[in-house]
Design a protein around this motif. Structure first.
Motif, PDB file in Angstrom:
ATOM      1  N   ILE A   1       0.863  -1.182   0.000  1.00 40.39           N
ATOM      2  CA  ILE A   1       0.000   0.000   0.000  1.00 40.39           C
ATOM      3  C   ILE A   1       0.894   1.225   0.000  1.00 40.39           C
ATOM      4  CG2 ILE A   1      -1.678   1.315   1.321  1.00 40.39           C
ATOM      5  CD1 ILE A   1      -2.766  -1.292   2.404  1.00 40.39           C
ATOM      6  N   MET A   2       0.662   2.107  -0.950  1.00 38.11           N
ATOM      7  CA  MET A   2       1.430   3.355  -1.055  1.00 38.11           C
ATOM      8  C   MET A   2       0.473   4.543  -0.927  1.00 38.11           C
ATOM      9  SD  MET A   2       4.647   2.615  -1.539  1.00 38.11           S
ATOM     10  CE  MET A   2       5.197   4.200  -2.066  1.00 38.11           C
ATOM     11  N   LEU A   3       0.609   5.262   0.176  1.00 34.09           N
ATOM     12  CA  LEU A   3      -0.180   6.473   0.377  1.00 34.09           C
ATOM     13  C   LEU A   3       0.644   7.670  -0.089  1.00 34.09           C
ATOM     14  CD1 LEU A   3      -1.542   5.623   3.917  1.00 34.09           C
ATOM     15  CD2 LEU A   3      -2.904   5.824   1.849  1.00 34.09           C
ATOM     16  N   PRO A   4       0.009   8.679  -0.664  1.00 38.25           N
ATOM     17  CA  PRO A   4       0.754   9.856  -1.121  1.00 38.25           C
ATOM     18  C   PRO A   4       1.262  10.687   0.056  1.00 38.25           C
ATOM     19  CG  PRO A   4      -1.590  10.210  -1.412  1.00 38.25           C
ATOM     20  CD  PRO A   4      -1.427   8.791  -0.943  1.00 38.25           C
ATOM     21  N   ASN A   5       2.174  11.594  -0.233  1.00 38.08           N
ATOM     22  CA  ASN A   5       2.716  12.481   0.807  1.00 38.08           C
ATOM     23  C   ASN A   5       1.701  13.538   1.236  1.00 38.08           C
ATOM     24  OD1 ASN A   5       5.184  11.167   0.844  1.00 38.08           O
ATOM     25  ND2 ASN A   5       5.992  12.437  -0.811  1.00 38.08           N
ATOM     26  N   GLN A   6       0.768  13.884   0.363  1.00 31.37           N
ATOM     27  CA  GLN A   6      -0.233  14.895   0.682  1.00 31.37           C
ATOM     28  C   GLN A   6      -1.424  14.263   1.388  1.00 31.37           C
ATOM     29  OE1 GLN A   6       0.567  14.313  -2.604  1.00 31.37           O
ATOM     30  NE2 GLN A   6       1.951  15.965  -3.093  1.00 31.37           N
ATOM     31  N   PHE A   7      -1.836  14.863   2.463  1.00 31.81           N
ATOM     32  CA  PHE A   7      -3.009  14.420   3.206  1.00 31.81           C
ATOM     33  C   PHE A   7      -3.613  15.613   3.907  1.00 31.81           C
ATOM     34  CE2 PHE A   7       0.697  13.828   5.879  1.00 31.81           C
ATOM     35  CZ  PHE A   7       0.334  14.469   7.051  1.00 31.81           C
ATOM     36  N   LYS A   8      -4.816  15.410   4.405  1.00 26.91           N
ATOM     37  CA  LYS A   8      -5.520  16.440   5.153  1.00 26.91           C
ATOM     38  C   LYS A   8      -5.868  15.849   6.514  1.00 26.91           C
ATOM     39  CE  LYS A   8      -9.696  19.280   4.796  1.00 26.91           C
ATOM     40  NZ  LYS A   8     -10.898  19.535   4.012  1.00 26.91           N
ATOM     41  N   ILE A   9      -5.643  16.611   7.572  1.00 27.59           N
ATOM     42  CA  ILE A   9      -6.011  16.172   8.911  1.00 27.59           C
ATOM     43  C   ILE A   9      -7.493  16.502   9.120  1.00 27.59           C
ATOM     44  CG2 ILE A   9      -5.621  16.496  11.386  1.00 27.59           C
ATOM     45  CD1 ILE A   9      -3.318  15.114  10.070  1.00 27.59           C
ATOM     46  N   ILE A  10      -8.264  15.494   9.506  1.00 30.48           N
ATOM     47  CA  ILE A  10      -9.702  15.688   9.674  1.00 30.48           C
ATOM     48  C   ILE A  10     -10.154  15.211  11.057  1.00 30.48           C
ATOM     49  CG2 ILE A  10     -10.187  15.470   7.210  1.00 30.48           C
ATOM     50  CD1 ILE A  10     -11.292  12.623   7.872  1.00 30.48           C
ATOM     51  N   ALA A  11     -11.343  15.629  11.428  1.00 32.79           N
ATOM     52  CA  ALA A  11     -12.036  15.121  12.610  1.00 32.79           C
ATOM     53  C   ALA A  11     -13.191  14.256  12.110  1.00 32.79           C
ATOM     54  CB  ALA A  11     -12.550  16.266  13.473  1.00 32.79           C
ATOM     55  N   LEU A  12     -13.382  13.101  12.703  1.00 33.66           N
ATOM     56  CA  LEU A  12     -14.388  12.157  12.226  1.00 33.66           C
ATOM     57  C   LEU A  12     -15.810  12.520  12.631  1.00 33.66           C
ATOM     58  CD1 LEU A  12     -12.457   8.835  12.964  1.00 33.66           C
ATOM     59  CD2 LEU A  12     -12.570  10.122  10.815  1.00 33.66           C
ATOM     60  N   ARG A  13     -15.990  13.135  13.792  1.00 33.58           N
ATOM     61  CA  ARG A  13     -17.342  13.438  14.279  1.00 33.58           C
ATOM     62  C   ARG A  13     -18.120  14.384  13.362  1.00 33.58           C
ATOM     63  NH1 ARG A  13     -18.651  11.236  19.087  1.00 33.58           N
ATOM     64  NH2 ARG A  13     -16.964  10.825  20.544  1.00 33.58           N
ATOM     65  N   PRO A  14     -17.546  15.511  12.921  1.00 27.98           N
ATOM     66  CA  PRO A  14     -18.322  16.413  12.051  1.00 27.98           C
ATOM     67  C   PRO A  14     -18.754  15.752  10.733  1.00 27.98           C
ATOM     68  CG  PRO A  14     -16.372  17.536  12.877  1.00 27.98           C
ATOM     69  CD  PRO A  14     -16.250  16.100  13.273  1.00 27.98           C
ATOM     70  N   LEU A  15     -18.031  14.730  10.309  1.00 28.61           N
ATOM     71  CA  LEU A  15     -18.359  14.030   9.067  1.00 28.61           C
ATOM     72  C   LEU A  15     -19.331  12.865   9.299  1.00 28.61           C
ATOM     73  CD1 LEU A  15     -14.734  13.909   7.642  1.00 28.61           C
ATOM     74  CD2 LEU A  15     -16.552  15.515   7.023  1.00 28.61           C
ATOM     75  N   ASN A  16     -19.694  12.647  10.557  1.00 26.21           N
ATOM     76  CA  ASN A  16     -20.602  11.562  10.947  1.00 26.21           C
ATOM     77  C   ASN A  16     -20.065  10.178  10.598  1.00 26.21           C
ATOM     78  OD1 ASN A  16     -22.598  13.272  12.058  1.00 26.21           O
ATOM     79  ND2 ASN A  16     -23.346  13.710   9.993  1.00 26.21           N
ATOM     80  N   ILE A  17     -18.746  10.013  10.645  1.00 30.41           N
ATOM     81  CA  ILE A  17     -18.161   8.699  10.369  1.00 30.41           C
ATOM     82  C   ILE A  17     -17.417   8.138  11.584  1.00 30.41           C
ATOM     83  CG2 ILE A  17     -18.030   9.015   7.871  1.00 30.41           C
ATOM     84  CD1 ILE A  17     -15.080   9.724   8.179  1.00 30.41           C
ATOM     85  N   TYR A  18     -17.423   8.860  12.701  1.00 30.70           N
ATOM     86  CA  TYR A  18     -16.745   8.382  13.908  1.00 30.70           C
ATOM     87  C   TYR A  18     -17.298   7.034  14.384  1.00 30.70           C
ATOM     88  CZ  TYR A  18     -14.959   8.222  18.694  1.00 30.70           C
ATOM     89  OH  TYR A  18     -14.365   7.831  19.865  1.00 30.70           O
ATOM     90  N   PRO A  19     -18.619   6.859  14.496  1.00 30.29           N
ATOM     91  CA  PRO A  19     -19.131   5.571  15.003  1.00 30.29           C
ATOM     92  C   PRO A  19     -18.733   4.375  14.138  1.00 30.29           C
ATOM     93  CG  PRO A  19     -20.869   7.218  15.034  1.00 30.29           C
ATOM     94  CD  PRO A  19     -19.720   7.822  14.292  1.00 30.29           C
ATOM     95  N   ILE A  20     -18.776   4.523  12.823  1.00 28.86           N
ATOM     96  CA  ILE A  20     -18.463   3.384  11.962  1.00 28.86           C
ATOM     97  C   ILE A  20     -16.971   3.049  12.007  1.00 28.86           C
ATOM     98  CG2 ILE A  20     -18.159   4.644   9.783  1.00 28.86           C
ATOM     99  CD1 ILE A  20     -19.715   2.307   8.470  1.00 28.86           C
ATOM    100  N   VAL A  21     -16.112   4.060  12.096  1.00 28.30           N
ATOM    101  CA  VAL A  21     -14.672   3.807  12.191  1.00 28.30           C
ATOM    102  C   VAL A  21     -14.347   3.158  13.536  1.00 28.30           C
ATOM    103  CG1 VAL A  21     -12.379   4.883  12.265  1.00 28.30           C
ATOM    104  CG2 VAL A  21     -14.049   5.620  10.550  1.00 28.30           C
TER     105      VAL A  21
END
Length: 127
Positions: A1-21
């Protein structure tokens, strides 16, 4: 698996994906006893909802996949899961659980399966 050098730091709760993760991580690593970040640390390791890396794309072998929510990933966001079920990649994430020595890093993708039609259609690819 190769992830790129560019990424964005996010919070999971505002996106409503915290419970599933959190649920996914609890299933994969039951020995860690991960709990909500609002819970008491005495009963397990709190899983932080912020500081998660979000990527536009990921290369797995010769295949490139992208997030439908990133401009650079939209062209690579469709694929198949479980054989021939069409799906769309919504998020490509890298989660760090710092309470381990060394810290545990988990790369995961949140996908959305396409709805199957209510009636069965014979397609050449269904054979």
């Amino acid at each position: 698996i190769m992830l790129p050098n560019q990424f964005k730091i996010i919070a999971l709760r505002p996106l409503n994906i915290y419970p599933i993760v959190l649920h996914f991580l609890q299933l994969q690593f039951p020995h860690l006893n991960l709990i909500l970040d609002a819970g008491e640390a005495l009963h397990g390791i709190p899983f932080e909802s912020h500081g998660v890396r979000s990527y536009a794309t990921v290369n797995i072998g010769a295949a490139k996949y992208g997030s439908s929510l990133h401009h650079r990933g939209k062209g690579f966001c469709y694929g198949y899961v479980d054989g021939r079920h069409a799906a769309q990649v919504d998020y490509i994430l890298s989660v760090t659980i710092p309470h381990q020595n060394p810290p545990l890093i988990v790369n995961l993708a949140l996908i959305r399966r396409f709805q199957e039609p209510a009636f069965d259609i014979e397609h050449p690819w269904s054979l």
